[in-house]
Design a protein around this motif. Structure first.
Motif, PDB file in Angstrom:
ATOM      1  N   VAL A  67       0.857  -1.186   0.000  1.00 35.76           N
ATOM      2  CA  VAL A  67       0.000   0.000   0.000  1.00 35.76           C
ATOM      3  C   VAL A  67       0.895   1.238   0.000  1.00 35.76           C
ATOM      4  O   VAL A  67       1.781   1.373   0.844  1.00 35.76           O
ATOM      5  CB  VAL A  67      -0.944   0.019   1.209  1.00 35.76           C
ATOM      6  N   ILE A  68       0.648   2.136  -0.954  1.00 41.31           N
ATOM      7  CA  ILE A  68       1.413   3.385  -1.061  1.00 41.31           C
ATOM      8  C   ILE A  68       0.442   4.546  -0.864  1.00 41.31           C
ATOM      9  O   ILE A  68      -0.533   4.677  -1.594  1.00 41.31           O
ATOM     10  CB  ILE A  68       2.108   3.501  -2.426  1.00 41.31           C
ATOM     11  N   GLU A  69       0.709   5.385   0.137  1.00 40.62           N
ATOM     12  CA  GLU A  69      -0.128   6.542   0.407  1.00 40.62           C
ATOM     13  C   GLU A  69       0.619   7.814   0.023  1.00 40.62           C
ATOM     14  O   GLU A  69       1.807   7.963   0.329  1.00 40.62           O
ATOM     15  CB  GLU A  69      -0.521   6.583   1.878  1.00 40.62           C
ATOM     16  N   PHE A  70      -0.076   8.730  -0.640  1.00 39.70           N
ATOM     17  CA  PHE A  70       0.574   9.984  -1.042  1.00 39.70           C
ATOM     18  C   PHE A  70      -0.492  11.033  -1.355  1.00 39.70           C
ATOM     19  O   PHE A  70      -1.668  10.724  -1.567  1.00 39.70           O
ATOM     20  CB  PHE A  70       1.475   9.772  -2.264  1.00 39.70           C
ATOM     21  N   ASP A  71      -0.070  12.277  -1.353  1.00 43.25           N
ATOM     22  CA  ASP A  71      -0.920  13.398  -1.744  1.00 43.25           C
ATOM     23  C   ASP A  71      -0.483  13.898  -3.118  1.00 43.25           C
ATOM     24  O   ASP A  71       0.695  13.803  -3.486  1.00 43.25           O
ATOM     25  CB  ASP A  71      -0.817  14.544  -0.734  1.00 43.25           C
ATOM     26  N   LYS A  72      -1.400  14.442  -3.854  1.00 45.79           N
ATOM     27  CA  LYS A  72      -1.082  14.943  -5.186  1.00 45.79           C
ATOM     28  C   LYS A  72      -2.001  16.118  -5.511  1.00 45.79           C
ATOM     29  O   LYS A  72      -3.047  16.321  -4.870  1.00 45.79           O
ATOM     30  CB  LYS A  72      -1.279  13.846  -6.244  1.00 45.79           C
ATOM     31  N   GLU A  73      -1.607  16.885  -6.514  1.00 48.34           N
ATOM     32  CA  GLU A  73      -2.473  17.935  -7.038  1.00 48.34           C
ATOM     33  C   GLU A  73      -3.585  17.292  -7.865  1.00 48.34           C
ATOM     34  O   GLU A  73      -3.408  16.207  -8.427  1.00 48.34           O
ATOM     35  CB  GLU A  73      -1.671  18.912  -7.912  1.00 48.34           C
ATOM     36  N   TYR A  74      -4.717  17.964  -7.965  1.00 50.08           N
ATOM     37  CA  TYR A  74      -5.867  17.417  -8.690  1.00 50.08           C
ATOM     38  C   TYR A  74      -5.501  17.037 -10.115  1.00 50.08           C
ATOM     39  O   TYR A  74      -5.867  15.964 -10.610  1.00 50.08           O
ATOM     40  CB  TYR A  74      -7.014  18.432  -8.687  1.00 50.08           C
ATOM     41  N   ASP A  75      -4.759  17.909 -10.807  1.00 53.31           N
ATOM     42  CA  ASP A  75      -4.465  17.679 -12.222  1.00 53.31           C
ATOM     43  C   ASP A  75      -3.048  17.155 -12.458  1.00 53.31           C
ATOM     44  O   ASP A  75      -2.532  17.221 -13.565  1.00 53.31           O
ATOM     45  CB  ASP A  75      -4.680  18.968 -13.022  1.00 53.31           C
ATOM     46  N   GLU A  76      -2.421  16.616 -11.416  1.00 59.62           N
ATOM     47  CA  GLU A  76      -1.048  16.118 -11.549  1.00 59.62           C
ATOM     48  C   GLU A  76      -1.044  14.747 -12.225  1.00 59.62           C
ATOM     49  O   GLU A  76      -1.785  13.841 -11.850  1.00 59.62           O
ATOM     50  CB  GLU A  76      -0.396  16.022 -10.175  1.00 59.62           C
ATOM     51  N   LYS A  77      -0.214  14.592 -13.243  1.00 62.47           N
ATOM     52  CA  LYS A  77      -0.109  13.333 -13.974  1.00 62.47           C
ATOM     53  C   LYS A  77       0.625  12.283 -13.146  1.00 62.47           C
ATOM     54  O   LYS A  77       1.555  12.596 -12.414  1.00 62.47           O
ATOM     55  CB  LYS A  77       0.643  13.538 -15.287  1.00 62.47           C
ATOM     56  N   LEU A  78       0.217  11.035 -13.317  1.00 66.32           N
ATOM     57  CA  LEU A  78       0.911   9.939 -12.653  1.00 66.32           C
ATOM     58  C   LEU A  78       2.242   9.649 -13.315  1.00 66.32           C
ATOM     59  O   LEU A  78       3.240   9.410 -12.652  1.00 66.32           O
ATOM     60  CB  LEU A  78       0.030   8.685 -12.648  1.00 66.32           C
ATOM     61  N   GLY A  79       2.250   9.648 -14.667  1.00 70.14           N
ATOM     62  CA  GLY A  79       3.497   9.378 -15.383  1.00 70.14           C
ATOM     63  C   GLY A  79       3.803   7.900 -15.521  1.00 70.14           C
ATOM     64  O   GLY A  79       4.969   7.513 -15.562  1.00 70.14           O
ATOM     65  N   ALA A  80       2.763   7.070 -15.588  1.00 66.87           N
ATOM     66  CA  ALA A  80       2.936   5.625 -15.783  1.00 66.87           C
ATOM     67  C   ALA A  80       2.235   5.215 -17.065  1.00 66.87           C
ATOM     68  O   ALA A  80       1.163   5.725 -17.392  1.00 66.87           O
ATOM     69  CB  ALA A  80       2.371   4.842 -14.602  1.00 66.87           C
TER      70      ALA A  80
END
Length: 465
Positions: A67-80
């Protein structure tokens, strides 16, 4: 029985300095859940990743889950990038269409060429045509809820009984009901017909065009392509190709409907595949009648678009080559005369160009389109053409999407080795013209991108081609 091809959410590439790299995702990882939601496809993935607080369940290559927990911006790309856009299995076609081209391919070809994709998600994401025969009520609810528009639908005929016969599937009779479901949900759709002489042409085609035109503006376009018949039609329904006279009648019929619709809406709505004009020995329509080429990926208007791209390169008179060079341009039989007329416009000293219109021995001589040429047929035909040869220009449409190989697994490198000359690729009319104008300045082959699927933020989707 409708088959599934399972891919799961397998990552095949991580963009450098991306969010995926930052949180420790690796090639081969499988994304299982986001915030407790099981993921069916990159549509689910996209909406789930619109959240700013993310809990990601990942299965590593060794089978362990993390399990990986993180915060991100709404429009931030994952890049995968993913092996497939569909994680729970691509839905395969359960029909046995009289005209199915997959049923006519050569034996012992790679299994992926025999896959019949009939998945509404691939239709929404990448414009694949689907019959809707395996689309369930809950699928229509999801299409409506997420507003998955536009879709691309293989209609073939709006006569339900005839369609059920042609597709050999009783569920195919519900096509008008299904299209009305899409219309009521404000979902737009592009449509297509594979036209078969004596079956869904004539009065049946008249009815189909009328019915679909009445569904505008939700029905966006209608493409009509002639049935393609290869020499491998064993145990298939007996079909025939269009004659010159029959193709001319289809053109006249469609032109009448185009005029009616242009008077009403300013657009043609219905478009014919280039093969009809080649069969009838008629001129390809002007670009304005294609209304921006909305079904170009379906082969509608390819020739006119190619000619327009060629004309965009305006410098027809170029510097002479220092030494005489001899280039062969490969194409299918149907495109030979078009290319020959284009080359008459060029004035490049010390350049000799020959159009080699390939006879399709692999699929059969009835198949004349460039996109179905095989490497072995190209090699054989080029070897049969004697004379000087500095290099060869291959049409990009003959290569499998994202790869440097032809349909028969023969590669560009194989062709270059066996011919002993430079082989280069032109993907459109402008690239062809530039290659002819400056042969020595272009790389041996153009870059080829793999078939990978990328999640983009804010419910946007893309496929690298």
């Amino acid at each position: 029985m409708i088959g599934l091809i399972t891919h799961k959410g397998i990552i095949v590439n991580i963009e450098p300095d991306s969010l995926a790299e930052e949180i420790g995702l690796e090639i081969g990882d499988k994304i299982i859940e986001i915030n407790g939601q099981n993921l069916r496809d990159i549509i689910d993935l996209s909406f789930a990743l619109a959240e700013e607080e993310i809990e990601l369940l990942v299965e590593k290559k060794n089978g362990e889950q993390e399990v990986i927990e993180f915060d991100k911006e709404y429009d931030e790309k994952l890049g995968a990038e993913f092996e497939s856009a569909v994680f729970d299995g691509i839905r395969c076609c359960g029909n046995r269409c009289w005209f199915c081209f997959v049923d006519q391919i050569a034996p012992n070809m790679r299994a992926s060429l025999s896959v019949k994709d009939d998945d509404y998600r691939m239709s929404f994401l990448y414009g694949n045509f689907v019959t809707l025969t395996n689309t369930k009520p809950e699928d229509f609810e999801r299409i409506k809820k997420l507003h998955l528009t536009p879709l691309f639908v293989s209609v073939h005929t709006t006569n339900g009984q005839l369609r059920a016969k042609m597709l050999q599937n009783k569920r195919a009779a519900d096509i008008m009901l299904q299209l009305n479901h899409l219309k009521e949900a404000a979902v737009e759709f592009h449509t297509q017909i594979v036209l078969c002489p004596g079956i869904n042409d004539g009065e049946e085609l008249e009815k189909t065009i009328h019915d679909l035109m009445q569904m505008q503006p939700y029905a966006q376009t209608l493409a009509i392509v002639p049935v393609g018949l290869t020499k491998y039609r064993e145990d298939c329904y007996p079909l025939a190709m269009f004659s010159q006279e029959e193709a001319s009648r289809v053109i006249d019929q469609v032109e009448r409907w185009q005029k009616i619709n242009r008077n009403k809406t300013g657009k043609s709505f219905v478009y014919l595949g280039d093969e009809f004009y080649f069969l009838a020995k008629r001129e390809i329509p002007p670009a304005k009648e294609y209304d921006g080429f909305p079904q170009l990926e379906n082969g509608i208007g390819l020739t006119r678009n190619f000619l327009s791209e060629w004309d965009e390169i305006t410098d027809n008179v170029c510097n002479p080559y220092a030494k005489q060079i001899y280039l062969d341009i490969v194409c299918g039989k149907s495109a030979g005369s078009v290319l020959t007329s284009l080359l008459e416009q060029l004035d490049i000293p010390n350049l000799s160009v020959r159009v080699v219109a390939i006879e399709n021995e692999f699929f059969g001589k009835e198949i004349t389109v460039t996109g179905l040429l095989t490497g072995q047929d190209i090699l054989k035909n080029l070897k049969d053409h004697q004379g000087k040869r500095t290099g060869v220009i291959i049409p990009g449409s003959a290569l499998r999407t994202g790869e440097d190989v032809f349909l028969d697994d023969y590669s560009l490198a194989d062709l270059q080795r066996d011919l002993g000359v430079d082989v280069k690729v032109a993907y459109n009319g402008g690239e062809l013209k530039r290659l002819l104008q400056s042969w020595h300045e272009h790389p041996m082959t153009l870059d080829v991108n793999p078939n990978v699927y990328t999640w983009q933020s804010n419910a946007a989707y893309s496929k690298n081609k």
